[in-house]
Design a protein around this motif. Structure first.
Motif, PDB file in Angstrom:
ATOM      1  N   MET A   1     -12.609  10.649   2.727  1.00 35.93           N
ATOM      2  CA  MET A   1     -13.010   9.289   2.827  1.00 35.93           C
ATOM      3  C   MET A   1     -13.207   8.638   4.167  1.00 35.93           C
ATOM      4  O   MET A   1     -11.730   8.149   4.662  1.00 35.93           O
ATOM      5  CB  MET A   1     -12.500   8.109   1.404  1.00 35.93           C
ATOM      6  CG  MET A   1     -13.123   6.785   1.725  1.00 35.93           C
ATOM      7  SD  MET A   1     -13.069   6.760  -0.167  1.00 35.93           S
ATOM      8  CE  MET A   1     -13.311   6.895  -1.260  1.00 35.93           C
ATOM      9  N   ARG A   2     -14.099   7.666   4.396  1.00 33.31           N
ATOM     10  CA  ARG A   2     -13.721   7.469   5.992  1.00 33.31           C
ATOM     11  C   ARG A   2     -14.092   5.408   5.586  1.00 33.31           C
ATOM     12  O   ARG A   2     -14.647   5.423   4.851  1.00 33.31           O
ATOM     13  CB  ARG A   2     -14.418   7.547   7.444  1.00 33.31           C
ATOM     14  CG  ARG A   2     -14.366   6.192   8.217  1.00 33.31           C
ATOM     15  CD  ARG A   2     -15.202   7.523   9.338  1.00 33.31           C
ATOM     16  NE  ARG A   2     -14.728   7.790   9.810  1.00 33.31           N
ATOM     17  CZ  ARG A   2     -14.572   8.986  10.556  1.00 33.31           C
ATOM     18  NH1 ARG A   2     -15.926   8.792  11.749  1.00 33.31           N
ATOM     19  NH2 ARG A   2     -14.572  10.184  11.123  1.00 33.31           N
ATOM     20  N   ILE A   3     -13.054   4.769   6.061  1.00 33.66           N
ATOM     21  CA  ILE A   3     -13.092   3.466   5.355  1.00 33.66           C
ATOM     22  C   ILE A   3     -13.083   2.647   7.206  1.00 33.66           C
ATOM     23  O   ILE A   3     -12.086   2.891   7.586  1.00 33.66           O
ATOM     24  CB  ILE A   3     -12.135   2.639   4.570  1.00 33.66           C
ATOM     25  CG1 ILE A   3     -11.738   3.305   3.399  1.00 33.66           C
ATOM     26  CG2 ILE A   3     -11.632   0.889   4.656  1.00 33.66           C
ATOM     27  CD1 ILE A   3     -10.350   3.275   2.699  1.00 33.66           C
ATOM     28  N   VAL A   4     -13.992   1.871   6.974  1.00 32.16           N
ATOM     29  CA  VAL A   4     -13.879   0.895   8.377  1.00 32.16           C
ATOM     30  C   VAL A   4     -14.177  -0.503   8.315  1.00 32.16           C
ATOM     31  O   VAL A   4     -14.519  -0.489   7.400  1.00 32.16           O
ATOM     32  CB  VAL A   4     -15.934   1.305   8.920  1.00 32.16           C
ATOM     33  CG1 VAL A   4     -16.109   0.596  10.538  1.00 32.16           C
ATOM     34  CG2 VAL A   4     -16.194   3.081   9.317  1.00 32.16           C
TER      35      VAL A   4
ATOM     36  N   ALA B   1     -11.544  -0.791  12.808  1.00 30.41           N
ATOM     37  CA  ALA B   1     -10.980  -0.060  13.090  1.00 30.41           C
ATOM     38  C   ALA B   1     -11.140   1.184  11.949  1.00 30.41           C
ATOM     39  O   ALA B   1     -11.249   0.806  10.900  1.00 30.41           O
ATOM     40  CB  ALA B   1      -9.230  -0.622  12.524  1.00 30.41           C
ATOM     41  N   ARG B   2     -10.482   1.865  11.620  1.00 24.71           N
ATOM     42  CA  ARG B   2     -11.260   3.144  10.784  1.00 24.71           C
ATOM     43  C   ARG B   2      -9.859   3.984   9.762  1.00 24.71           C
ATOM     44  O   ARG B   2      -8.461   4.108  10.352  1.00 24.71           O
ATOM     45  CB  ARG B   2     -12.292   3.558  11.250  1.00 24.71           C
ATOM     46  CG  ARG B   2     -12.929   3.794  12.341  1.00 24.71           C
ATOM     47  CD  ARG B   2     -13.678   5.059  12.605  1.00 24.71           C
ATOM     48  NE  ARG B   2     -15.045   3.888  12.725  1.00 24.71           N
ATOM     49  CZ  ARG B   2     -16.510   4.400  13.393  1.00 24.71           C
ATOM     50  NH1 ARG B   2     -16.348   5.835  13.900  1.00 24.71           N
ATOM     51  NH2 ARG B   2     -17.276   4.309  14.233  1.00 24.71           N
ATOM     52  N   SER B   3      -9.528   4.344   8.271  1.00 23.85           N
ATOM     53  CA  SER B   3      -8.938   4.601   8.180  1.00 23.85           C
ATOM     54  C   SER B   3      -9.983   5.857   7.607  1.00 23.85           C
ATOM     55  O   SER B   3     -10.700   5.879   6.476  1.00 23.85           O
ATOM     56  CB  SER B   3      -8.917   4.286   7.547  1.00 23.85           C
ATOM     57  OG  SER B   3      -7.383   5.245   6.425  1.00 23.85           O
ATOM     58  N   ASP B   4      -8.903   7.104   7.645  1.00 22.90           N
ATOM     59  CA  ASP B   4      -9.744   8.506   7.227  1.00 22.90           C
ATOM     60  C   ASP B   4      -8.776   9.591   5.861  1.00 22.90           C
ATOM     61  O   ASP B   4      -7.601   9.299   6.556  1.00 22.90           O
ATOM     62  CB  ASP B   4     -10.101   9.525   8.202  1.00 22.90           C
ATOM     63  CG  ASP B   4     -11.305   9.529   8.908  1.00 22.90           C
ATOM     64  OD1 ASP B   4     -11.976   9.083   8.620  1.00 22.90           O
ATOM     65  OD2 ASP B   4     -10.791   9.275  10.082  1.00 22.90           O
ATOM     66  N   LEU B   5      -9.400   8.691   4.634  1.00 24.11           N
ATOM     67  CA  LEU B   5      -8.249   9.080   3.747  1.00 24.11           C
ATOM     68  C   LEU B   5      -9.361  10.700   2.979  1.00 24.11           C
ATOM     69  O   LEU B   5      -9.948  10.639   2.501  1.00 24.11           O
ATOM     70  CB  LEU B   5      -7.676   8.392   3.027  1.00 24.11           C
ATOM     71  CG  LEU B   5      -7.004   6.878   3.839  1.00 24.11           C
ATOM     72  CD1 LEU B   5      -7.235   5.786   3.075  1.00 24.11           C
ATOM     73  CD2 LEU B   5      -5.962   7.342   3.909  1.00 24.11           C
ATOM     74  N   SER B   6      -7.757  11.660   1.990  1.00 24.52           N
ATOM     75  CA  SER B   6      -8.134  12.016   1.329  1.00 24.52           C
ATOM     76  C   SER B   6      -8.294  11.910   0.050  1.00 24.52           C
ATOM     77  O   SER B   6      -8.113   9.886   0.388  1.00 24.52           O
ATOM     78  CB  SER B   6      -8.095  13.253   1.535  1.00 24.52           C
ATOM     79  OG  SER B   6      -6.479  13.110   0.804  1.00 24.52           O
ATOM     80  N   TRP B   7      -9.310  12.096  -1.223  1.00 24.81           N
ATOM     81  CA  TRP B   7      -9.353  11.672  -1.981  1.00 24.81           C
ATOM     82  C   TRP B   7      -8.198  12.030  -2.817  1.00 24.81           C
ATOM     83  O   TRP B   7      -8.011  10.638  -3.713  1.00 24.81           O
ATOM     84  CB  TRP B   7     -10.386  12.796  -3.170  1.00 24.81           C
ATOM     85  CG  TRP B   7     -10.904  12.389  -4.327  1.00 24.81           C
ATOM     86  CD1 TRP B   7      -9.988  12.825  -5.582  1.00 24.81           C
ATOM     87  CD2 TRP B   7     -10.948  10.727  -4.694  1.00 24.81           C
ATOM     88  NE1 TRP B   7     -10.431  12.209  -7.168  1.00 24.81           N
ATOM     89  CE2 TRP B   7     -11.039  10.734  -6.159  1.00 24.81           C
ATOM     90  CE3 TRP B   7     -11.268   9.738  -4.003  1.00 24.81           C
ATOM     91  CZ2 TRP B   7     -11.095   9.609  -6.711  1.00 24.81           C
ATOM     92  CZ3 TRP B   7     -12.179   8.183  -4.473  1.00 24.81           C
ATOM     93  CH2 TRP B   7     -12.105   8.899  -6.316  1.00 24.81           C
ATOM     94  N   HIS B   8      -7.425  12.198  -1.944  1.00 24.16           N
ATOM     95  CA  HIS B   8      -6.146  12.412  -3.297  1.00 24.16           C
ATOM     96  C   HIS B   8      -5.379  11.373  -2.543  1.00 24.16           C
ATOM     97  O   HIS B   8      -4.638  10.402  -3.777  1.00 24.16           O
ATOM     98  CB  HIS B   8      -4.750  13.822  -2.660  1.00 24.16           C
ATOM     99  CG  HIS B   8      -4.090  13.693  -3.185  1.00 24.16           C
ATOM    100  ND1 HIS B   8      -3.708  14.193  -4.929  1.00 24.16           N
ATOM    101  CD2 HIS B   8      -3.050  13.697  -2.784  1.00 24.16           C
ATOM    102  CE1 HIS B   8      -2.610  14.034  -5.483  1.00 24.16           C
ATOM    103  NE2 HIS B   8      -1.544  13.853  -3.719  1.00 24.16           N
ATOM    104  N   GLU B   9      -5.675  10.950  -1.969  1.00 22.98           N
ATOM    105  CA  GLU B   9      -4.575  10.093  -0.528  1.00 22.98           C
ATOM    106  C   GLU B   9      -4.957   8.742  -1.693  1.00 22.98           C
ATOM    107  O   GLU B   9      -3.906   8.091  -1.484  1.00 22.98           O
ATOM    108  CB  GLU B   9      -4.526   9.950   0.754  1.00 22.98           C
ATOM    109  CG  GLU B   9      -3.551  11.132   1.270  1.00 22.98           C
ATOM    110  CD  GLU B   9      -3.843  10.886   3.062  1.00 22.98           C
ATOM    111  OE1 GLU B   9      -3.546  12.205   3.357  1.00 22.98           O
ATOM    112  OE2 GLU B   9      -5.092  11.253   3.372  1.00 22.98           O
ATOM    113  N   MET B  10      -6.511   8.435  -1.740  1.00 27.70           N
ATOM    114  CA  MET B  10      -7.025   7.014  -2.342  1.00 27.70           C
ATOM    115  C   MET B  10      -6.613   7.009  -3.626  1.00 27.70           C
ATOM    116  O   MET B  10      -6.152   5.380  -4.161  1.00 27.70           O
ATOM    117  CB  MET B  10      -8.418   7.739  -2.007  1.00 27.70           C
ATOM    118  CG  MET B  10      -9.007   5.689  -2.502  1.00 27.70           C
ATOM    119  SD  MET B  10      -8.706   5.102  -1.110  1.00 27.70           S
ATOM    120  CE  MET B  10     -10.486   4.092  -0.847  1.00 27.70           C
TER     121      MET B  10
END
Length: 66
Positions: free
Chosen positions: A1-4, A9-18
């Motif tokens: 999942m990418r959060i902008v 700034a961007r944050s790339d997180l997997s579903w498990h991390e989220m």
């Protein structure tokens, strides 16, 4: 999942991390504190029917918990 974010700034997180972030004790405490604030202090009493707000928060917390 990418959060902008707004600042670019961007944050790339997997579903498990989220999911781990949503179950972090600080996030859970923040949600419960905001719910308690709305129920106890009634800041929106003149704008909305508080019974509807209480039921919405109650059901949202119940569904989120389970």
């Amino acid at each position: 999942m990418r959060i902008v974010y707004v600042n670019g700034a961007r944050s790339d997180l997997s579903w498990h991390e989220m999911r781990k972030l949503f179950w972090h004790p600080y996030f859970v405490a923040l949600v419960l504190l905001a719910s308690a604030f709305v129920i106890a202090l009634r800041p929106y009493d003149d704008m909305v029917d508080l019974n509807v707000v209480r039921l919405t928060i109650f059901y949202a917390n119940s569904v989120g918990f389970f």
